[in-house]
Design a protein around this motif. Structure first.
Motif, PDB file in Angstrom:
ATOM      1  N   LEU A 237       0.827  -1.208   0.000  1.00  0.00           N
ATOM      2  CA  LEU A 237       0.000   0.000   0.000  1.00  0.00           C
ATOM      3  C   LEU A 237       0.861   1.257   0.000  1.00  0.00           C
ATOM      4  N   LEU A 238       1.975   1.238   0.733  1.00  0.00           N
ATOM      5  CA  LEU A 238       2.906   2.374   0.729  1.00  0.00           C
ATOM      6  C   LEU A 238       3.428   2.643  -0.678  1.00  0.00           C
ATOM      7  N   ASP A 239       3.844   1.582  -1.345  1.00  0.00           N
ATOM      8  CA  ASP A 239       4.380   1.720  -2.705  1.00  0.00           C
ATOM      9  C   ASP A 239       3.321   2.289  -3.644  1.00  0.00           C
ATOM     10  N   GLY A 240       2.082   1.814  -3.517  1.00  0.00           N
ATOM     11  CA  GLY A 240       1.010   2.321  -4.366  1.00  0.00           C
ATOM     12  C   GLY A 240       0.714   3.788  -4.110  1.00  0.00           C
ATOM     13  N   LEU A 241       0.719   4.207  -2.842  1.00  0.00           N
ATOM     14  CA  LEU A 241       0.458   5.607  -2.509  1.00  0.00           C
ATOM     15  C   LEU A 241       1.540   6.524  -3.072  1.00  0.00           C
ATOM     16  N   PHE A 242       2.785   6.114  -2.979  1.00  0.00           N
ATOM     17  CA  PHE A 242       3.866   6.935  -3.532  1.00  0.00           C
ATOM     18  C   PHE A 242       3.759   7.020  -5.058  1.00  0.00           C
ATOM     19  N   LYS A 243       3.424   5.905  -5.706  1.00  0.00           N
ATOM     20  CA  LYS A 243       3.298   5.922  -7.162  1.00  0.00           C
ATOM     21  C   LYS A 243       2.135   6.797  -7.619  1.00  0.00           C
ATOM     22  N   ALA A 244       1.104   6.888  -6.785  1.00  0.00           N
ATOM     23  CA  ALA A 244      -0.048   7.728  -7.115  1.00  0.00           C
ATOM     24  C   ALA A 244       0.147   9.169  -6.651  1.00  0.00           C
ATOM     25  N   ARG A 245       1.352   9.508  -6.192  1.00  0.00           N
ATOM     26  CA  ARG A 245       1.702  10.855  -5.747  1.00  0.00           C
ATOM     27  C   ARG A 245       0.910  11.288  -4.519  1.00  0.00           C
ATOM     28  N   LYS A 246       0.464  10.351  -3.736  1.00  0.00           N
ATOM     29  CA  LYS A 246      -0.220  10.668  -2.482  1.00  0.00           C
ATOM     30  C   LYS A 246       0.816  10.605  -1.355  1.00  0.00           C
ATOM     31  N   ILE A 247       1.685  11.611  -1.346  1.00  0.00           N
ATOM     32  CA  ILE A 247       2.835  11.587  -0.445  1.00  0.00           C
ATOM     33  C   ILE A 247       2.387  11.754   1.005  1.00  0.00           C
ATOM     34  N   THR A 248       1.452  12.672   1.241  1.00  0.00           N
ATOM     35  CA  THR A 248       0.970  12.898   2.609  1.00  0.00           C
ATOM     36  C   THR A 248       0.329  11.637   3.169  1.00  0.00           C
ATOM     37  N   GLU A 249      -0.529  10.993   2.349  1.00  0.00           N
ATOM     38  CA  GLU A 249      -1.195   9.761   2.798  1.00  0.00           C
ATOM     39  C   GLU A 249      -0.181   8.650   3.048  1.00  0.00           C
ATOM     40  N   ALA A 250       0.867   8.595   2.213  1.00  0.00           N
ATOM     41  CA  ALA A 250       1.895   7.564   2.390  1.00  0.00           C
ATOM     42  C   ALA A 250       2.637   7.765   3.710  1.00  0.00           C
ATOM     43  N   CYS A 251       2.987   9.006   4.020  1.00  0.00           N
ATOM     44  CA  CYS A 251       3.681   9.282   5.283  1.00  0.00           C
ATOM     45  C   CYS A 251       2.780   8.971   6.476  1.00  0.00           C
ATOM     46  N   GLN A 252       1.491   9.271   6.347  1.00  0.00           N
ATOM     47  CA  GLN A 252       0.551   8.954   7.432  1.00  0.00           C
ATOM     48  C   GLN A 252       0.422   7.448   7.624  1.00  0.00           C
TER      49      GLN A 252
END
Length: 684
Positions: A237-252
């Motif tokens: 899920l982390l990898d998917g969030l970063f690829k989708a440019r959801k950086i804030t959500e990935a850090c959370q």
């Protein structure tokens, strides 16, 4: 007994063999079998089963395969063979794990034809999973249909949770995530409850295809149902969030992972560091890297390789070489990926004299000398006269131009069916009678549709082609070909790149998706559309699967040719084949449709992009502002500018140029309005 010369009977030897196998003493089992052969004691099929299991457990898969084929070809009684399902299953599992596809298919076909042998549930599940791993959705679904037909007929084979998990994984692997989600919903109402593997498979599949909202929803449902996600689930899920440019959500999510007590691994930190670097947060990424080094944990060779690659991109060769020295000093292997990244930078900055420094810091074997020998041999071959084709035909012949792309991009239904045929076949499939009592009607429908469809070739690959894959010595040549081709193509040296391609293909080196994508992309950028089509045709002839990068190149070429209508058709075919759209594809399509004046479609595509869970980047906003400005929709262009600033997306130099154009257009409109008002005042 052996020392006293006591000759045991077959039953005694069988007891000994079974005991050795159960206790894991496989060497002793093989020794007993050798002794039996010396005595001339006959081996019945049950003993062969023990023998095969012992060989598989000792990783002697090739030998087990050969002996098993002899056993199948021999005239043994059907009862003995029927009782050997455990040995068959063990062998099939070993062949799949060893990626011995041809051998697996041979055993599979022989077992299907052998009288007296019936597949049990375990055997069906093994085969469904194996063919799914190799992308053969048709065979997996046909085996599932066969299981369903046997259900309730007294046969020991019937679909279970493992069957559904395997099929969901196959559907995700070939990109049919929509179907996988429907089957998952059916599974929950079929009497089988999803387990942690079901959730993990779906989260991985959704994350890889940019369905981040679905992946997040399944993630929280997994927790609500009492399953604790492990590091693999969090990493996906982390990898998917970063690829989708959801950086804030990935850090959370990373913070949540720590709060939930899930131990982060090197893989976790590698995903975070790589994601921060790729999305404009190099300071944070490097600070995290340094903190992890000080702690002396959660850093491996891949972490170093990621930072080295970033330093090479920034032209900091001295720092990159120092990091390689530190990497070697800590005992990490300086792998081919790291070496090729540095070699490319040394070549670009004309610092080949620094290769000696690189060699001093590589502790592992003769990898760097092999690279340098390969380079020397390659340069020597390049100096020789180019071997022209005997008939002087071009390297990538093409019978048409790039607008005939639809002949290559075929539907997932069948390479010989056009869209009308596909629609008719879908209608026929849907008109078949369905079992109203079935626990999974959608899966039944998929299996029915696969009956008359050939899936001998894989039309679309969910995994992207990579320049360096490092799959052992067998891939070394093509890895280095891709590396140096990327150098030549980046410098615009098409002749050298094509010559290198010709030299190594003549030597029998098989190109991969990355090789074809690189050449085709360079041809498209320079406007050589006919040559690009030739590359694409050869790619299809070599049965090399297309990936998302291939489709990005196709859309880019069609956009440059002003064929936005054809680009939309290609997009439809991609989605029908189980493909997905990444941020590059969205940006490419928005640019192509915008330049063709199809602004309404551009806005729909932008909304689809946001709905799918992908955050727009600076390229997206720049393109939207530009195409709306040129179309005279200045208010909408200004709206996208405000949206860009509100999203915290930092402008770049392209934004400045785009805004200058927008400002001039606004001034022009104001001047025109002022002139009209002035004329009205004069007339009044």
């Amino acid at each position: 007994m052996k020392e006293d010369g006591v000759v045991a009977d077959s039953q005694a030897f069988k007891v000994l063999l079974d005991a050795c196998i159960r206790s894991g003493k496989f060497d002793l089992a093989l020794e007993i079998l050798d002794y039996m052969e010396e005595l001339g004691t006959s081996l019945n099929p049950q003993m062969f089963n023990s023998f095969l299991i012992a060989l598989v457990k000792k990783n002697q898969v090739g030998l087990a395969f050969s002996i098993f084929l002899k056993l199948l070809d021999a005239e043994v009684d059907d009862v003995g063979l029927a009782s050997s399902s455990i040995a068959c299953n063990e062998l099939l599992v070993a062949l799949r794990k060893a990626n011995m596809k041809l051998e697996f298919e041979r055993v599979f076909n022989k077992l299907r034809k052998k009288k007296g042998f019936e597949f049990d549930t375990w055997c069906y599940n093994i085969c469904i999973h194996a063919f799914g791993c190799w992308g053969d959705l048709g065979t997996s679904l046909s085996l599932y249909k066969e299981m369903k037909e046997k259900e309730g007929s007294g046969c020991s084979a019937c679909p279970d949770l493992c069957t559904y998990n395997s099929l969901i994984k196959v559907l995700c692997k070939v990109g049919k995530v929509n179907d996988a989600l429907i089957v998952w919903e059916e599974l929950k109402g079929s009497g089988h409850e999803p387990d942690e593997f079901t959730y993990r498979i779906l989260i991985q599949g959704c994350s890889k295809t940019y369905r981040i909202d679905d992946a997040t929803k399944i993630f929280y449902e997994m927790q609500n149902n009492g399953f604790r996600p492990n590091s693999v689930v969090y990493n996906s899920l982390l990898d998917g969030l970063f690829k989708a440019r959801k950086i804030t959500e990935a850090c959370q999510l990373f913070e949540k992972m720590v709060d939930d007590g899930v131990r982060a691994s090197c893989w976790t930190y590698n995903i975070v560091i790589d994601g921060l670097l790729k999305h404009g947060r190099p300071e944070v990424a490097y600070t995290l890297f340094c903190d992890l080094k000080k702690k002396g944990q959660f850093v491996d060779g891949i972490t170093y390789s990621i930072i080295v690659l970033q330093l090479c991109k920034e032209g900091l060769l001295e720092e990159a070489l120092q990091l390689v020295e530190e990497m070697e000093g800590r005992g990490f292997v300086v792998d081919l990926v790291t070496i090729t990244s540095i070699l490319i930078s040394l070549y670009k900055h004309r610092r080949w004299d620094w290769t000696d420094r690189l060699m001093k810091h590589v502790r592992e074997g003769d990898l760097v000398p092999s690279v340098l020998r390969w380079k020397a041999g390659m340069e020597a071959s390049m100096k020789n006269p180019q071997s022209k084709r005997k008939d002087y035909s071009p390297m990538f012949p093409s019978g048409g131009d790039f607008t005939e792309i639809m002949s290559f991009v075929t539907s997932a239904k069948d390479s010989n069916l056009d869209s009308d045929d596909v629609r008719i076949e879908d209608e026929e499939a849907s008109s078949h009678e369905t079992d109203e009592w079935s626990s999974s009607p959608h899966m039944d429908q998929l299996a029915d549709q696969m009956k008359s469809i050939s899936h001998s070739t894989k039309q679309f690959s969910l995994a992207r082609g990579q320049r360096v894959q490092e799959k052992g010595s067998d891939s070394f040549d093509i890895d280095m070909v891709n590396t140096f081709m990327s150098i030549f193509l980046a410098k615009g040296k098409f002749n050298l790149a094509c010559k290198l391609f010709e030299i190594f293909t003549d030597m029998g080196v098989d190109p991969v998706s990355y090789t074809y994508n690189s050449i085709m992309s360079s041809f498209v950028k320079k406007g050589y559309f006919t040559e690009a089509l030739g590359v694409l045709n050869e790619m299809g002839e070599k049965v090399c699967p297309a990936d998302i990068a291939t489709y990005n190149v196709i859309i880019q070429g069609l956009g440059k040719m002003g064929r936005a209508d054809l680009a939309s058709a290609v997009l439809d075919r991609l989605l029908n084949q189980g493909g997905y759209l990444d941020i590059v594809m969205y940006n490419t399509l928005i640019n192509a449709l915008g330049k063709a004046g199809r602004i309404d479609e551009v806005n729909k595509l932008f909304e689809q992009m946001k709905t799918s869970g992908i955050n727009p980047d600076v390229v997206t906003y720049n393109t939207l502002i530009e195409v709306h400005s040129k179309a005279g929709r200045l208010k909408e262009a200004y709206k996208f500018l405000k949206m860009m600033l509100d999203a915290g997306c930092s402008p770049n130099h392209v934004t400045d140029t785009t805004l200058d154009f927008l400002g001039r257009e606004i001034d022009k409109v104001r001047y025109q309005k002022a002139s009209i008002l002035s004329e009205k005042d004069d007339s009044s």
